[in-house]
Write an enzyme that holds these catalytic residues in place. Structure first.
Site, PDB file in Angstrom:
ATOM      1  N   ASP A 161       0.884  -1.166   0.000  1.00 56.40           N
ATOM      2  CA  ASP A 161       0.000   0.000   0.000  1.00 56.40           C
ATOM      3  C   ASP A 161       0.918   1.211   0.000  1.00 56.40           C
ATOM      4  OD1 ASP A 161      -1.683   2.136   0.529  1.00 56.40           O
ATOM      5  OD2 ASP A 161      -2.968   0.975   1.882  1.00 56.40           O
ATOM      6  N   VAL A 162       0.940   1.953  -1.096  1.00 60.82           N
ATOM      7  CA  VAL A 162       1.887   3.070  -1.208  1.00 60.82           C
ATOM      8  C   VAL A 162       1.619   4.182  -0.194  1.00 60.82           C
ATOM      9  CG1 VAL A 162       2.479   2.676  -3.643  1.00 60.82           C
ATOM     10  CG2 VAL A 162       0.544   4.179  -3.071  1.00 60.82           C
TER      11      VAL A 162
ATOM     12  N   TYR B 240      -8.765  13.987  -7.913  1.00 63.20           N
ATOM     13  CA  TYR B 240      -7.912  13.277  -8.881  1.00 63.20           C
ATOM     14  C   TYR B 240      -7.033  14.285  -9.631  1.00 63.20           C
ATOM     15  CZ  TYR B 240      -6.545   9.888 -12.474  1.00 63.20           C
ATOM     16  OH  TYR B 240      -5.818   9.062 -13.304  1.00 63.20           O
TER      17      TYR B 240
HETATM   18  P1  NDP Z   1      -5.306  -0.172 -12.993  1.00 64.97           P
HETATM   19  O1  NDP Z   1      -6.537  -0.165 -12.175  1.00 64.97           O
HETATM   20  O2  NDP Z   1      -5.010  -1.331 -13.863  1.00 64.97           O
HETATM   21  O3  NDP Z   1      -4.024   0.094 -12.070  1.00 64.97           O
HETATM   22  C1  NDP Z   1      -4.057   0.768 -10.859  1.00 64.97           C
HETATM   23  C2  NDP Z   1      -3.017   0.116  -9.978  1.00 64.97           C
HETATM   24  O4  NDP Z   1      -2.840   0.850  -8.769  1.00 64.97           O
HETATM   25  C3  NDP Z   1      -3.409  -1.314  -9.567  1.00 64.97           C
HETATM   26  O5  NDP Z   1      -2.278  -2.123  -9.722  1.00 64.97           O
HETATM   27  C4  NDP Z   1      -3.773  -1.180  -8.101  1.00 64.97           C
HETATM   28  O6  NDP Z   1      -3.506  -2.357  -7.345  1.00 64.97           O
HETATM   29  C5  NDP Z   1      -2.802  -0.079  -7.693  1.00 64.97           C
HETATM   30  N1  NDP Z   1      -3.184   0.581  -6.449  1.00 64.97           N
HETATM   31  C6  NDP Z   1      -4.348   1.215  -6.165  1.00 64.97           C
HETATM   32  N2  NDP Z   1      -4.317   1.696  -4.901  1.00 64.97           N
HETATM   33  C7  NDP Z   1      -3.100   1.367  -4.388  1.00 64.97           C
HETATM   34  C8  NDP Z   1      -2.458   1.574  -3.146  1.00 64.97           C
HETATM   35  N3  NDP Z   1      -3.050   2.238  -2.131  1.00 64.97           N
HETATM   36  N4  NDP Z   1      -1.200   1.100  -2.981  1.00 64.97           N
HETATM   37  C9  NDP Z   1      -0.572   0.450  -3.981  1.00 64.97           C
HETATM   38  N5  NDP Z   1      -1.130   0.196  -5.170  1.00 64.97           N
HETATM   39  C10 NDP Z   1      -2.375   0.662  -5.371  1.00 64.97           C
HETATM   40  O7  NDP Z   1      -5.386   1.151 -13.884  1.00 64.97           O
HETATM   41  P2  NDP Z   1      -4.344   1.874 -14.857  1.00 64.97           P
HETATM   42  O8  NDP Z   1      -3.327   0.944 -15.379  1.00 64.97           O
HETATM   43  O9  NDP Z   1      -5.171   2.636 -15.781  1.00 64.97           O
HETATM   44  O10 NDP Z   1      -3.658   2.928 -13.866  1.00 64.97           O
HETATM   45  C11 NDP Z   1      -2.249   3.070 -13.721  1.00 64.97           C
HETATM   46  C12 NDP Z   1      -1.920   4.535 -13.517  1.00 64.97           C
HETATM   47  O11 NDP Z   1      -2.247   5.255 -14.708  1.00 64.97           O
HETATM   48  C13 NDP Z   1      -2.696   5.209 -12.381  1.00 64.97           C
HETATM   49  O12 NDP Z   1      -1.832   6.050 -11.656  1.00 64.97           O
HETATM   50  C14 NDP Z   1      -3.736   6.031 -13.118  1.00 64.97           C
HETATM   51  O13 NDP Z   1      -4.170   7.153 -12.387  1.00 64.97           O
HETATM   52  C15 NDP Z   1      -2.956   6.415 -14.359  1.00 64.97           C
HETATM   53  N6  NDP Z   1      -3.787   6.835 -15.498  1.00 64.97           N
HETATM   54  C16 NDP Z   1      -4.620   5.962 -16.129  1.00 64.97           C
HETATM   55  C17 NDP Z   1      -5.383   6.397 -17.223  1.00 64.97           C
HETATM   56  C18 NDP Z   1      -6.304   5.499 -17.965  1.00 64.97           C
HETATM   57  O14 NDP Z   1      -7.038   6.015 -18.836  1.00 64.97           O
HETATM   58  N7  NDP Z   1      -6.336   4.196 -17.710  1.00 64.97           N
HETATM   59  C19 NDP Z   1      -5.308   7.773 -17.684  1.00 64.97           C
HETATM   60  C20 NDP Z   1      -4.391   8.601 -16.965  1.00 64.97           C
HETATM   61  C21 NDP Z   1      -3.661   8.134 -15.915  1.00 64.97           C
HETATM   62  P3  NDP Z   1      -4.591  -3.585  -7.246  1.00 64.97           P
HETATM   63  O15 NDP Z   1      -5.071  -3.846  -8.644  1.00 64.97           O
HETATM   64  O16 NDP Z   1      -3.780  -4.722  -6.699  1.00 64.97           O
HETATM   65  O17 NDP Z   1      -5.670  -3.157  -6.317  1.00 64.97           O
END
Ligand code: NDP
Length: 257
Positions: A63-64, A158
């Site tokens: 958990d970051v 966000y």
């Molecule tokens: P995903 O939901 O696939 O990835 C999000 C990741 O963040 C998951 O691996 C999740 O872990 C992890 N996560 C969430 N909360 C925590 C926490 N408290 N501690 C550690 N890990 C955490 O989505 P995306 O691949 O789309 O997102 C990746 C990044 O890209 C994010 O920062 C998002 O804001 C950014 N982004 C995405 C866009 C999009 O259109 N998809 C657009 C712009 C930015 P778990 O699955 O194990 O819960």
């Protein structure tokens, strides 16, 4: 673009952009530390893909928001993989529900800011301490969002968190230049991942999005992963403190015809 002999930590690498980045980095020759928050199965899948590319992988739940856990993770990665050269701060929370600021519950505000802004700072701080102890060098790639530039109603936390991450990247780039640690920030537009699948599955929302995006499609995680690879590789050596927007033109068309 190669990362031979490098060791990378990618947070949130169990799905979406983080998973694609882990796979791409492994194909380029890096060993990878994969973190997940809730999706252990996804992380195991990423580990298999890294190993299929002939590289080593370790998986850790993280958990970051928990800075002590982040510190312990960095120690573990260095001990088990033999070092750490690259940090990709990818983990993030989506909009975290939709509420106008006057209706915004405090816990929703904390969840998004702590995960998307303080989380990457925790990881960067532990990474920097390690790299400085090694005499410098290293790469940090932060994954922010076009939301750092574009206003969206009912999701202020966000946008605030991602704008803050862009600012953190710029500050760190200046602090870390003497140590030859590059810090860059990727701002993706709409990328097809679990975070956006609901929007893309809803015909009305999907059509509205495609109308706004000049490229008329969602991006794929691998497209962001390749940009991250460029920034982490020697090809990206002379660039730091920048935000790299990859969005099919979305930011050129926000509110346009
Ligand atoms: P995903 O939901 O696939 O990835 C999000 C990741 O963040 C998951 O691996 C999740 O872990 C992890 N996560 C969430 N909360 C925590 C926490 N408290 N501690 C550690 N890990 C955490 O989505 P995306 O691949 O789309 O997102 C990746 C990044 O890209 C994010 O920062 C998002 O804001 C950014 N982004 C995405 C866009 C999009 O259109 N998809 C657009 C712009 C930015 P778990 O699955 O194990 O819960």
């Amino acid at each position: 673009m190669r990362l031979d002999g490098k060791i990378a930590l990618i947070t949130g690498a169990d799905s979406g952009i983080g998973q694609a980045t882990a796979e791409e980095f492994a194909k380029a020759g890096a060993d990878v530390a994969i973190t997940f928050h809730t999706d252990a199965e996804g992380a195991a899948h990423t580990k298999s893909a890294v190993e299929a590319a002939g590289r080593r992988a370790i998986v850790a739940q993280l958990d970051v928001r928990d800075s002590s856990a982040v510190d312990a993770l960095i120690t573990r990665v260095v001990s088990e993989l033999g070092g750490l050269d690259i940090l990709v701060n990818n983990a993030g929370k989506g909009m975290g529900g939709s509420a106008t600021v006057d209706e915004l519950p405090e816990d929703q505000l904390d969840l998004v800011l702590d995960t998307n802004l303080k989380g990457p700072l925790h990881c960067a701080r532990a990474f920097i301490r390690h790299r400085k102890a090694q005499g410098g060098q290293g790469r940090i790639v932060n994954i922010s969002s076009v939301a750092q530039h574009l206003p969206t109603a009912q999701s202020a936390p966000y946008g605030m968190s991602k704008a803050g991450l862009g600012s953190l990247s710029r500050s760190l780039s200046v602090e870390l230049a003497p140590h030859k640690i590059n810090v860059n920030n990727i701002a993706p537009g709409l990328i097809q991942t679990p975070m956006t699948q609901e929007r893309l599955d809803d015909p009305e929302k999907r059509d509205a999005s495609m109308e706004q995006i000049p490229w008329h499609r969602a991006g794929q995680p691998i497209e962001i992963a390749r940009l991250a690879l460029f920034l982490a590789s020697d090809y990206g050596d002379y660039v730091t403190g920048q935000t790299w927007t990859m969005d099919g033109g979305l930011t050129m068309n926000w509110g346009g015809a």
